[in-house]
Every structure is written in C-alpha cells, then in structure tokens.
Design an enzyme around this catalytic site. Structure first.
Site, PDB file in Angstrom:
ATOM      1  N   HIS A  57       4.869 -10.586  11.102  1.00  0.00           N
ATOM      2  CA  HIS A  57       5.147 -11.954  11.812  1.00  0.00           C
ATOM      3  C   HIS A  57       6.602 -11.942  11.841  1.00  0.00           C
ATOM      4  O   HIS A  57       7.307 -12.837  11.080  1.00  0.00           O
ATOM      5  CB  HIS A  57       4.749 -12.724  10.560  1.00  0.00           C
ATOM      6  CG  HIS A  57       4.717 -14.244  11.389  1.00  0.00           C
ATOM      7  ND1 HIS A  57       5.599 -14.845  11.801  1.00  0.00           N
ATOM      8  CD2 HIS A  57       3.418 -15.258  11.212  1.00  0.00           C
ATOM      9  CE1 HIS A  57       5.129 -16.166  12.340  1.00  0.00           C
ATOM     10  NE2 HIS A  57       4.117 -16.201  11.914  1.00  0.00           N
ATOM     11  N   GLU A  74       4.838 -10.798  17.269  1.00  0.00           N
ATOM     12  CA  GLU A  74       4.130 -10.463  16.056  1.00  0.00           C
ATOM     13  C   GLU A  74       3.160  -9.394  16.552  1.00  0.00           C
ATOM     14  O   GLU A  74       1.988  -9.742  17.023  1.00  0.00           O
ATOM     15  CB  GLU A  74       3.510 -11.696  15.480  1.00  0.00           C
ATOM     16  CG  GLU A  74       4.389 -12.875  15.206  1.00  0.00           C
ATOM     17  CD  GLU A  74       3.659 -14.177  15.201  1.00  0.00           C
ATOM     18  OE1 GLU A  74       2.582 -14.169  14.439  1.00  0.00           O
ATOM     19  OE2 GLU A  74       4.224 -15.240  15.442  1.00  0.00           O
TER      20      GLU A  74
HETATM   21  C1  BG6 Z   1       1.771 -17.899  13.895  1.00  0.00           C
HETATM   22  C2  BG6 Z   1       0.650 -18.484  14.435  1.00  0.00           C
HETATM   23  O1  BG6 Z   1       1.331 -16.487  13.688  1.00  0.00           O
HETATM   24  O2  BG6 Z   1       2.401 -18.373  12.732  1.00  0.00           O
HETATM   25  C3  BG6 Z   1       0.879 -20.112  14.451  1.00  0.00           C
HETATM   26  O3  BG6 Z   1       0.186 -17.821  15.718  1.00  0.00           O
HETATM   27  C4  BG6 Z   1       1.509 -20.428  13.269  1.00  0.00           C
HETATM   28  O4  BG6 Z   1      -0.146 -20.936  14.945  1.00  0.00           O
HETATM   29  C5  BG6 Z   1       2.637 -19.682  12.763  1.00  0.00           C
HETATM   30  O5  BG6 Z   1       1.698 -21.782  13.359  1.00  0.00           O
HETATM   31  C6  BG6 Z   1       3.359 -20.021  11.516  1.00  0.00           C
HETATM   32  O6  BG6 Z   1       2.229 -20.088  10.422  1.00  0.00           O
HETATM   33  P1  BG6 Z   1       2.774 -20.573   9.041  1.00  0.00           P
HETATM   34  O7  BG6 Z   1       1.593 -20.709   8.280  1.00  0.00           O
HETATM   35  O8  BG6 Z   1       3.889 -19.569   8.560  1.00  0.00           O
HETATM   36  O9  BG6 Z   1       3.381 -22.133   9.343  1.00  0.00           O
END
Ligand code: BG6
Length: 305
Positions: free
Chosen positions: A164, A270
C-alpha cells in the site's frame, strides 16, 4: 555513526543506509514492517502523514503498509467476513531477522506474533502461516519482496497481498499517472467496472480504483510537470494496481491524516493481488516483489492516441 555502517536498529525500527552515503536510507518500523521513510540523496520519496501513529496504536498512515490476508473488507467470503479492513499484517509487530546481504533487511511474521485479536478473526483462527518480507536499498531503487508460506499441516488458505505505497508528489493537481489507459478498472466509489480512457490519470477529486490484470512489463509512472518522479515495476504475481487519493472530504474523516491539505502531496500506487484471492495448499509458497525507482525516462507503454 561511521559512514561505512549500513544498518542501525532501535527497539522499534531498523534503518538501512547505502554504504558511505548516509543521505540514502530506508527506515522500517517493526510494527507492520512498515517502511516509513525512503530517502535518496536526502530527498524523501514517500508520504507520511504528520498525524500518523508510529507507536503501534493503529496502522501507519503513510509509507508502505502491508496488506494481508484481505484487501479492504470482504463480507461475502465467510473466512474474511470478520476481519477489519486490510487484515492484520499492518497491525502486527514483525521480527527483524537481520541482513540477508549488505543491501537487504529481512522481517518475518507468523501466527505466533500476529496481532491476536485480529488474527483470530481469519477463518477459524487457526491458520498457520509464515511471511518473509525483504527490503532492499540501492542507490536509486527500493525493492520490497514478500514470501507467503502456508504452514498448515492439513488445509489450504486463501489471501490477498498488497504493497500500500504512499508516494510523495509536490502537487497532486500537476501530477499524472501513466500506462493504465485502456485497462479495466473497478471504481470503488462508483461501484462500477469500466475501461480507463484517459491518456493519463489526473487528480481533481477523490479517486479509488482497482486496475486489474495489468501486464507485468507495464511500468506505472508518476509524472510531475513532464518528468517521471516515480516508476513502479511489478512482477507477475502483482497484477493489480490500486490508485487512491482521498481528496478533501475523505481526508477530513481520517483523524491521522494531517495536515488536512496533505492530500495534495501524495498519491497511493498500490501493487497487489487483490481482484482475486491466491489459494495456497498446505506447505506451498508464493512470492511477489515490486521495485520503486526514481529518475527514470518516461516509458509510454499504452495506446493513448
Ligand atoms: C486503499 C483503498 O487501498 O486504502 C481505499 O482502496 C481505502 O478504499 C484506503 O480508503 C485507506 O484505507 P485505510 O484502512 O488505511 O484507511
């Protein structure tokens, strides 16, 4: 610290340096094995929110959180239905195993050190697994690699994997992301599939899309004012590319996203296996890696005219 020293460890982090050049470094938090900084000649390449928690109280908002065994929420499959968004790898404290070679640090996570409260919500709470995560620092590249092993003696398990990655950009409104034209995406905001028609992605509002089955030779590039500032190279086991920027309203809902206008300085690209699950039979292994590079030429690899 001596210039020749290449690794520095504290109780909660590991920092790797290029030998004799301490302005090029990568810092990994043991919590989540989250890369929280990657500097090349002193210039930070990753975005880390000023409100990010690095004390283990919640996943880090920025850097490279690791997503396993589920991407997002998955209500429709019973073994994932109880897990919180993005699983437990990013909420668990990994073991630092040491250096594999002079450029590479290795971390591991198994069911024994996984966050017990979240891990117990995966299937019947008894999957045995081993994750080995390598972070390799070179002068202009950062390589992150993962190996997943099913250590169950009887049963298979399924999982998603995702790096991510929060990349830094000077100004999102002058930023483009290339080489996704004509690819099918699932738009998580519209809840629709469609073919991407823009010659390059532009950012003027929230974006949250999963581009699916992107060929491995396709480099995804972040372009800023006509220059490639980030290039992401993925192997065949990371076919999906999620592109995310929260923009104003979504950034406002995230308490750890600070300052609130910092959405202008980031874009998440990502690389993962998220559109489908990987199924691993007992004792099987699966590996994947990505390379992040700076200062590359622009590679135009999709038909934009
Ligand atoms: C991304 C998703 O990978 O992560 C989004 O596609 C999400 O939908 C984002 O909002 C952040 O997620 P988190 O759980 O770290 O707030």
């Amino acid at each position: 610290m001596e210039d020749s020293q290449i690794v520095e460890q504290t109780s909660d982090s590991v920092t790797l340096y290029v030998a004799n050049d301490h302005s090029t470094s990568v810092k990994i938090l043991k919590y989540g094995a989250t890369v929280i900084s990657w500097k090349v000649k002193g210039k930070e390449q990753l975005f880390l929110s000023e409100g990010a928690k690095t004390d283990g109280s919640k996943p880090v908002r920025g850097g490279i959180p690791l997503v396993f065994p589920v991407f997002g929420k998955c209500e429709q499959k019973p073994e994932f239905a109880k897990l919180p968004q993005h699983g437990f790898a990013r909420n668990s404290t990994w073991d630092f195993l040491g250096l594999v070679d002079e450029h590479t640090a290795q971390f591991a996570l198994s069911e024994e050190d996984a966050n017990p409260e979240i891990y117990s919500k995966w299937g019947s709470g008894d999957n045995k697994f081993c994750l080995f995560f390598n972070v390799k620092l070179d002068e202009k590249t950062l390589t992150t690699s993962i190996e997943v092993e099913n250590c169950n003696t009887e049963k298979p398990f399924e999982f998603n994997w995702l790096f991510h990655t929060y990349l830094r950009t000077p100004d999102i409104e002058d930023t483009l992301v290339s080489n996704l034209t004509n690819e099918v995406c699932y738009d998580q905001l519209l809840k629709q599939h469609y073919e991407e028609k823009s010659p390059a992605l532009q950012f003027h509002q929230e974006i949250d899309r999963i581009y699916k089955s992107i060929p491995k030779d396709r480099k995804i590039q972040v372009l800023y004012l006509g220059k490639a500032i980030h290039t992401i190279v993925r192997d065949e086991n990371l076919p999906d590319v999620v592109v995310w920027n929260p923009w104003i309203e979504k950034a406002d809902t995230m308490s750890d996203f600070q300052p609130k206008d910092a959405y202008k300085q980031m874009v998440c690209i990502e690389a993962g296996k998220v559109a489908e699950f990987v199924k691993l039979e007992k004792h099987q292994k699966w590996k994947a890696s990505q390379v992040l590079a700076i200062d590359e030429d622009i590679h135009l690899q999709s038909q934009i005219f």
